[in-house]
Design a protein around this motif. Structure first.
Motif, PDB file in Angstrom:
ATOM      1  N   ASN A  69      -6.109  -0.412   7.971  1.00 43.36           N
ATOM      2  CA  ASN A  69      -7.203  -1.298   8.354  1.00 43.36           C
ATOM      3  C   ASN A  69      -8.169  -0.622   9.315  1.00 43.36           C
ATOM      4  O   ASN A  69      -9.385  -0.809   9.231  1.00 43.36           O
ATOM      5  CB  ASN A  69      -6.643  -2.589   8.960  1.00 43.36           C
ATOM      6  N   LYS A  70      -7.653   0.193  10.226  1.00 47.95           N
ATOM      7  CA  LYS A  70      -8.524   0.924  11.152  1.00 47.95           C
ATOM      8  C   LYS A  70      -9.489   1.824  10.382  1.00 47.95           C
ATOM      9  O   LYS A  70     -10.677   1.894  10.696  1.00 47.95           O
ATOM     10  CB  LYS A  70      -7.701   1.780  12.119  1.00 47.95           C
ATOM     11  N   LEU A  71      -8.964   2.528   9.376  1.00 49.39           N
ATOM     12  CA  LEU A  71      -9.816   3.394   8.565  1.00 49.39           C
ATOM     13  C   LEU A  71     -10.841   2.566   7.790  1.00 49.39           C
ATOM     14  O   LEU A  71     -12.022   2.917   7.736  1.00 49.39           O
ATOM     15  CB  LEU A  71      -8.972   4.230   7.591  1.00 49.39           C
ATOM     16  N   SER A  84     -15.593  -0.887  -2.560  1.00 53.03           N
ATOM     17  CA  SER A  84     -15.622   0.187  -1.571  1.00 53.03           C
ATOM     18  C   SER A  84     -14.418   0.082  -0.641  1.00 53.03           C
ATOM     19  O   SER A  84     -13.752   1.066  -0.346  1.00 53.03           O
ATOM     20  CB  SER A  84     -16.928   0.103  -0.767  1.00 53.03           C
ATOM     21  N   LYS A  85     -14.112  -1.125  -0.174  1.00 55.60           N
ATOM     22  CA  LYS A  85     -12.954  -1.343   0.700  1.00 55.60           C
ATOM     23  C   LYS A  85     -11.667  -0.991  -0.040  1.00 55.60           C
ATOM     24  O   LYS A  85     -10.788  -0.316   0.496  1.00 55.60           O
ATOM     25  CB  LYS A  85     -12.906  -2.791   1.179  1.00 55.60           C
ATOM     26  N   ALA A  86     -11.556  -1.433  -1.270  1.00 53.62           N
ATOM     27  CA  ALA A  86     -10.364  -1.133  -2.068  1.00 53.62           C
ATOM     28  C   ALA A  86     -10.212   0.375  -2.265  1.00 53.62           C
ATOM     29  O   ALA A  86      -9.091   0.904  -2.230  1.00 53.62           O
ATOM     30  CB  ALA A  86     -10.435  -1.845  -3.418  1.00 53.62           C
ATOM     31  N   GLU A  87     -11.324   1.072  -2.441  1.00 53.90           N
ATOM     32  CA  GLU A  87     -11.277   2.529  -2.623  1.00 53.90           C
ATOM     33  C   GLU A  87     -10.795   3.229  -1.358  1.00 53.90           C
ATOM     34  O   GLU A  87     -10.012   4.174  -1.425  1.00 53.90           O
ATOM     35  CB  GLU A  87     -12.646   3.063  -3.050  1.00 53.90           C
ATOM     36  N   ALA A 105      -7.383   5.368  -1.202  1.00 53.70           N
ATOM     37  CA  ALA A 105      -7.357   6.756  -0.726  1.00 53.70           C
ATOM     38  C   ALA A 105      -6.337   6.922   0.402  1.00 53.70           C
ATOM     39  O   ALA A 105      -5.593   7.907   0.430  1.00 53.70           O
ATOM     40  CB  ALA A 105      -8.747   7.177  -0.245  1.00 53.70           C
ATOM     41  N   PHE A 106      -6.282   5.963   1.321  1.00 52.71           N
ATOM     42  CA  PHE A 106      -5.334   6.033   2.429  1.00 52.71           C
ATOM     43  C   PHE A 106      -3.898   6.057   1.909  1.00 52.71           C
ATOM     44  O   PHE A 106      -3.093   6.906   2.307  1.00 52.71           O
ATOM     45  CB  PHE A 106      -5.529   4.853   3.397  1.00 52.71           C
ATOM     46  N   TYR A 107      -3.570   5.123   1.025  1.00 49.61           N
ATOM     47  CA  TYR A 107      -2.188   5.036   0.525  1.00 49.61           C
ATOM     48  C   TYR A 107      -1.835   6.214  -0.383  1.00 49.61           C
ATOM     49  O   TYR A 107      -0.696   6.675  -0.385  1.00 49.61           O
ATOM     50  CB  TYR A 107      -1.931   3.686  -0.146  1.00 49.61           C
ATOM     51  N   THR A 108      -2.795   6.728  -1.123  1.00 51.70           N
ATOM     52  CA  THR A 108      -2.550   7.929  -1.927  1.00 51.70           C
ATOM     53  C   THR A 108      -2.225   9.099  -1.013  1.00 51.70           C
ATOM     54  O   THR A 108      -1.258   9.830  -1.233  1.00 51.70           O
ATOM     55  CB  THR A 108      -3.774   8.255  -2.808  1.00 51.70           C
ATOM     56  N   TRP A 109      -3.030   9.265   0.039  1.00 52.16           N
ATOM     57  CA  TRP A 109      -2.782  10.327   1.018  1.00 52.16           C
ATOM     58  C   TRP A 109      -1.415  10.155   1.670  1.00 52.16           C
ATOM     59  O   TRP A 109      -0.664  11.107   1.827  1.00 52.16           O
ATOM     60  CB  TRP A 109      -3.888  10.310   2.083  1.00 52.16           C
ATOM     61  N   LEU A 110      -1.080   8.923   2.033  1.00 55.33           N
ATOM     62  CA  LEU A 110       0.174   8.649   2.733  1.00 55.33           C
ATOM     63  C   LEU A 110       1.386   9.032   1.882  1.00 55.33           C
ATOM     64  O   LEU A 110       2.366   9.576   2.399  1.00 55.33           O
ATOM     65  CB  LEU A 110       0.238   7.159   3.104  1.00 55.33           C
ATOM     66  N   LEU A 111       1.323   8.791   0.583  1.00 57.87           N
ATOM     67  CA  LEU A 111       2.461   9.026  -0.300  1.00 57.87           C
ATOM     68  C   LEU A 111       2.523  10.448  -0.852  1.00 57.87           C
ATOM     69  O   LEU A 111       3.536  10.832  -1.444  1.00 57.87           O
ATOM     70  CB  LEU A 111       2.426   8.042  -1.478  1.00 57.87           C
TER      71      LEU A 111
END
Length: 159
Positions: A16-18, A100-103, A107-113
């Motif tokens: 959410n911060k991102l 845009s928010k969903a993207e 991206a955050f969750y893709t990076w995290l995993l």
């Protein structure tokens, strides 16, 4: 005992911060996004109803609506049943904002995993999906099991 250490919440907070940072770069604050989201899911909602759902006073809603209208995210139309009331509708620009928010979140969750092996990722996602559906079912039924745990009695708050 909380085995999760509330880490699901903490990870979501970081995502959410991102998202908030990226939305600010697009010129929209989190409170504005909440209003756009509400209107997208409730086209034709009145400003009064929006204020009630978001727990905002009439003036704050009107101020936020004016800003979002100027930015091209919302349009107001006179309520055909009450000329004093305005109905809110999202614009295509609001739909693009949602995407845009969903993207950003994707991206955050893709990076995290990405540091997990394929097997670890698959196991994690399978478990996460089970937890998601369990939480969604509990929410849709009014949280009866959680009320039982939290209040030590069976209470349906929606009756």
């Amino acid at each position: 005992m909380d085995f999760t250490k509330r880490q699901i919440t903490k990870i979501a907070r970081e995502a959410n911060k991102l998202t908030i940072k990226m939305m600010k770069e697009e010129g929209i604050g989190s409170g504005e996004f909440d209003l756009v989201h509400l209107v997208r899911h409730n086209p034709g909602i009145s400003q009064k109803e929006a204020g009630e759902k978001l727990n905002m006073d009439k003036g704050a809603v009107a101020h936020r609506v004016v800003h979002l209208e100027q930015k091209g995210y919302l349009i107001r139309q006179t309520n055909p049943n009450d000329a004093r009331s305005r109905l809110l509708y999202a614009t295509p620009k609001a739909d693009a904002l949602k995407n845009s928010k969903a993207e950003v979140e994707r991206a955050f969750y893709t990076w995290l995993l990405e540091e997990l092996s394929d097997q670890e990722r698959d196991i994690f996602c399978t478990i996460l999906e089970k937890l998601y559906y369990r939480s969604k079912h509990e929410s849709r039924s009014g949280f009866p099991n959680l009320y039982k745990i939290l209040n030590h009695v069976e209470v349906n708050p929606y009756e």
